[in-house]
Design a protein around this motif. Structure first.
Motif, PDB file in Angstrom:
ATOM      1  N   VAL A 199      36.226  -3.677  47.984  1.00  0.00           N
ATOM      2  CA  VAL A 199      36.988  -4.820  47.483  1.00  0.00           C
ATOM      3  C   VAL A 199      36.026  -5.967  47.239  1.00  0.00           C
ATOM      4  O   VAL A 199      34.901  -5.970  47.738  1.00  0.00           O
ATOM      5  CB  VAL A 199      38.094  -5.259  48.480  1.00  0.00           C
ATOM      6  N   SER A 200      36.457  -6.933  46.456  1.00  0.00           N
ATOM      7  CA  SER A 200      35.614  -8.095  46.177  1.00  0.00           C
ATOM      8  C   SER A 200      35.395  -8.910  47.450  1.00  0.00           C
ATOM      9  O   SER A 200      36.248  -8.926  48.348  1.00  0.00           O
ATOM     10  CB  SER A 200      36.250  -8.958  45.089  1.00  0.00           C
ATOM     11  N   ASN A 201      34.278  -9.595  47.509  1.00  0.00           N
ATOM     12  CA  ASN A 201      33.914 -10.378  48.689  1.00  0.00           C
ATOM     13  C   ASN A 201      34.531 -11.777  48.597  1.00  0.00           C
ATOM     14  O   ASN A 201      33.859 -12.770  48.340  1.00  0.00           O
ATOM     15  CB  ASN A 201      32.389 -10.460  48.811  1.00  0.00           C
ATOM     16  N   LEU A 208      40.844  -7.738  51.059  1.00  0.00           N
ATOM     17  CA  LEU A 208      41.261  -6.524  51.762  1.00  0.00           C
ATOM     18  C   LEU A 208      42.728  -6.606  52.167  1.00  0.00           C
ATOM     19  O   LEU A 208      43.457  -5.608  52.102  1.00  0.00           O
ATOM     20  CB  LEU A 208      40.381  -6.304  52.997  1.00  0.00           C
ATOM     21  N   ALA A 209      43.178  -7.789  52.543  1.00  0.00           N
ATOM     22  CA  ALA A 209      44.572  -7.972  52.961  1.00  0.00           C
ATOM     23  C   ALA A 209      45.541  -7.598  51.840  1.00  0.00           C
ATOM     24  O   ALA A 209      46.610  -7.029  52.097  1.00  0.00           O
ATOM     25  CB  ALA A 209      44.806  -9.407  53.406  1.00  0.00           C
ATOM     26  N   LYS A 210      45.171  -7.887  50.596  1.00  0.00           N
ATOM     27  CA  LYS A 210      46.037  -7.538  49.468  1.00  0.00           C
ATOM     28  C   LYS A 210      46.272  -6.028  49.418  1.00  0.00           C
ATOM     29  O   LYS A 210      47.390  -5.568  49.186  1.00  0.00           O
ATOM     30  CB  LYS A 210      45.411  -8.010  48.158  1.00  0.00           C
ATOM     31  N   VAL A 211      45.205  -5.269  49.634  1.00  0.00           N
ATOM     32  CA  VAL A 211      45.307  -3.811  49.593  1.00  0.00           C
ATOM     33  C   VAL A 211      46.158  -3.301  50.758  1.00  0.00           C
ATOM     34  O   VAL A 211      47.048  -2.461  50.577  1.00  0.00           O
ATOM     35  CB  VAL A 211      43.912  -3.166  49.630  1.00  0.00           C
ATOM     36  N   LEU A 212      45.893  -3.832  51.954  1.00  0.00           N
ATOM     37  CA  LEU A 212      46.625  -3.372  53.135  1.00  0.00           C
ATOM     38  C   LEU A 212      48.107  -3.719  53.042  1.00  0.00           C
ATOM     39  O   LEU A 212      48.960  -2.950  53.504  1.00  0.00           O
ATOM     40  CB  LEU A 212      46.008  -3.985  54.397  1.00  0.00           C
ATOM     41  N   ASN A 213      48.417  -4.849  52.429  1.00  0.00           N
ATOM     42  CA  ASN A 213      49.820  -5.233  52.268  1.00  0.00           C
ATOM     43  C   ASN A 213      50.560  -4.292  51.327  1.00  0.00           C
ATOM     44  O   ASN A 213      51.767  -4.068  51.484  1.00  0.00           O
ATOM     45  CB  ASN A 213      49.922  -6.672  51.762  1.00  0.00           C
ATOM     46  N   ILE A 214      49.859  -3.727  50.357  1.00  0.00           N
ATOM     47  CA  ILE A 214      50.493  -2.766  49.451  1.00  0.00           C
ATOM     48  C   ILE A 214      50.919  -1.527  50.223  1.00  0.00           C
ATOM     49  O   ILE A 214      52.022  -0.999  50.032  1.00  0.00           O
ATOM     50  CB  ILE A 214      49.541  -2.400  48.298  1.00  0.00           C
ATOM     51  N   LYS A 232      23.054  -3.156  49.446  1.00  0.00           N
ATOM     52  CA  LYS A 232      23.882  -4.225  48.889  1.00  0.00           C
ATOM     53  C   LYS A 232      24.451  -5.079  50.014  1.00  0.00           C
ATOM     54  O   LYS A 232      25.520  -4.778  50.549  1.00  0.00           O
ATOM     55  CB  LYS A 232      25.008  -3.648  48.034  1.00  0.00           C
ATOM     56  N   PRO A 233      23.744  -6.142  50.397  1.00  0.00           N
ATOM     57  CA  PRO A 233      24.203  -6.997  51.496  1.00  0.00           C
ATOM     58  C   PRO A 233      25.598  -7.558  51.236  1.00  0.00           C
ATOM     59  O   PRO A 233      25.951  -7.893  50.107  1.00  0.00           O
ATOM     60  CB  PRO A 233      23.158  -8.127  51.522  1.00  0.00           C
ATOM     61  N   ALA A 234      26.395  -7.612  52.312  1.00  0.00           N
ATOM     62  CA  ALA A 234      27.739  -8.180  52.278  1.00  0.00           C
ATOM     63  C   ALA A 234      28.725  -7.339  51.478  1.00  0.00           C
ATOM     64  O   ALA A 234      29.830  -7.794  51.173  1.00  0.00           O
ATOM     65  CB  ALA A 234      27.731  -9.609  51.742  1.00  0.00           C
ATOM     66  N   GLU A 235      28.354  -6.094  51.131  1.00  0.00           N
ATOM     67  CA  GLU A 235      29.298  -5.182  50.478  1.00  0.00           C
ATOM     68  C   GLU A 235      29.578  -4.005  51.400  1.00  0.00           C
ATOM     69  O   GLU A 235      28.663  -3.483  52.039  1.00  0.00           O
ATOM     70  CB  GLU A 235      28.753  -4.693  49.132  1.00  0.00           C
TER      71      GLU A 235
END
Length: 303
Positions: free
Chosen positions: A202-204, A209-215, A234-237
């Motif tokens: 998901v985008s940083n 991530l919450a959007k995906v989990l809510n689905i 890839k730092p922070a990914e």
């Protein structure tokens, strides 16, 4: 014509916990392909030396086996099943050897750690770590060691003709390991799947991530596990590995379509039948799948 035995690649040797898990899933009429590492099991499948891989992915005490998640993504072989195996550890020695003769205890480091309460009572015993529980039992038999015991399962005691001196020495009697069953795309067949293993990024940004989990929640899809791992270089990914379960396939299909809008590098690692957790010690039925629910349909969604 007699059906060909499935060739099942495992990490370790015969009578290891991986072979025991393979027996529970396929039955005992299989050809075990012994491998020195988890990567070698995937190479055996890739090179056509095996039809399936049985791979541990998590333990109720030790947690997730993180390197194995990377293998799932690197090789892209579909997950077609799972099995939970109760981990029961026994102390075994050459026939005739008495406990009073024992000086050394050998086993896999994780197995040893799971028996610390037992060994606290016998501080004089020297612990020797090894890379495989069954290999320790085999070594005692091959080298006729009379001062050494192994910690392993009943399969190892039977195959290598050892006596069990103490049964169930593990500290936690409700310890289970979850194993995944993988095969080639050509061989993958799943009849009425109700569980899937997914991987995505998901985008940083806040709430991505919450959007995906809510689905998942909105569609009534149970998320039974989530595991994050950094993306190499890839730092922070992060890659998020998620296991989900459902009762209605229609809701699952709708969920996948929706979360594609909020993720990238999305992969379905496998769709399969979840292991029903009631009676985990019972032998699982061999799955004779006839339908070809498909990765083709998934690819259409991803496109």
């Amino acid at each position: 014509m007699k059906p060909k035995k499935p060739r099942v690649a495992i990490q370790g040797i015969r009578a290891s916990f991986h072979e025991e898990a393979a027996f529970r899933y396929f039955g005992e009429d299989i050809e075990t392909v012994e491998c020195n590492s988890f990567k070698q099991t995937f190479e055996a499948l890739k090179n056509g030396d095996a039809d399936y891989v049985v791979m541990a992915i998590e333990n109720s005490i030790a947690g997730s086996i993180l390197p194995n998640y990377s293998l799932l993504l690197s090789y892209s072989f579909p997950v077609v099943g799972e099995v939970y195996l109760p981990i029961q550890l026994h102390l075994m020695a050459l026939p005739g050897v008495k406990f009073e003769q024992i000086k050394y205890v050998t086993s896999h480091p994780i197995a040893i750690r799971q028996c610390v309460d037992f060994f606290d009572e016998y501080p004089h015993l020297k612990i020797v770590e090894s890379n495989d529980t069954a290999a320790c039992a085999k070594r005692i038999r091959d080298e006729k060691l009379t001062d050494t015991v192994a910690i392993a399962n009943t399969l190892a005691a039977k195959l290598y003709e050892l006596d069990v001196l103490e049964r169930r020495i593990e500290s936690n009697k409700k310890n289970f390991t979850r194993f995944l069953i993988l095969t080639t795309h050509e061989n993958a067949k799943t009849d009425k799947p109700n569980k899937a293993s997914l991987c995505f990024q998901v985008s940083n940004e806040v709430g991505a991530l919450a959007k995906v989990l809510n689905i998942f929640a909105d569609q009534g899809i149970n998320m039974s596990k989530i595991q994050s791992m950094p993306v190499l270089g890839k730092p922070a990914e992060y890659n998020f590995y998620v296991d989900v379960e459902w009762e209605e396939s229609r809701k699952y299909d709708l969920t996948i379509k929706q979360i594609l809008k909020y993720t990238h590098n999305f992969n379905i690692l496998g769709e399969y039948q979840r292991h029903v957790e009631e009676g985990l010690t019972d032998k699982l039925p061999v799955k004779k799948d006839k339908s070809k629910r498909a990765y083709i349909e998934v690819k259409k969604l991803v496109k």
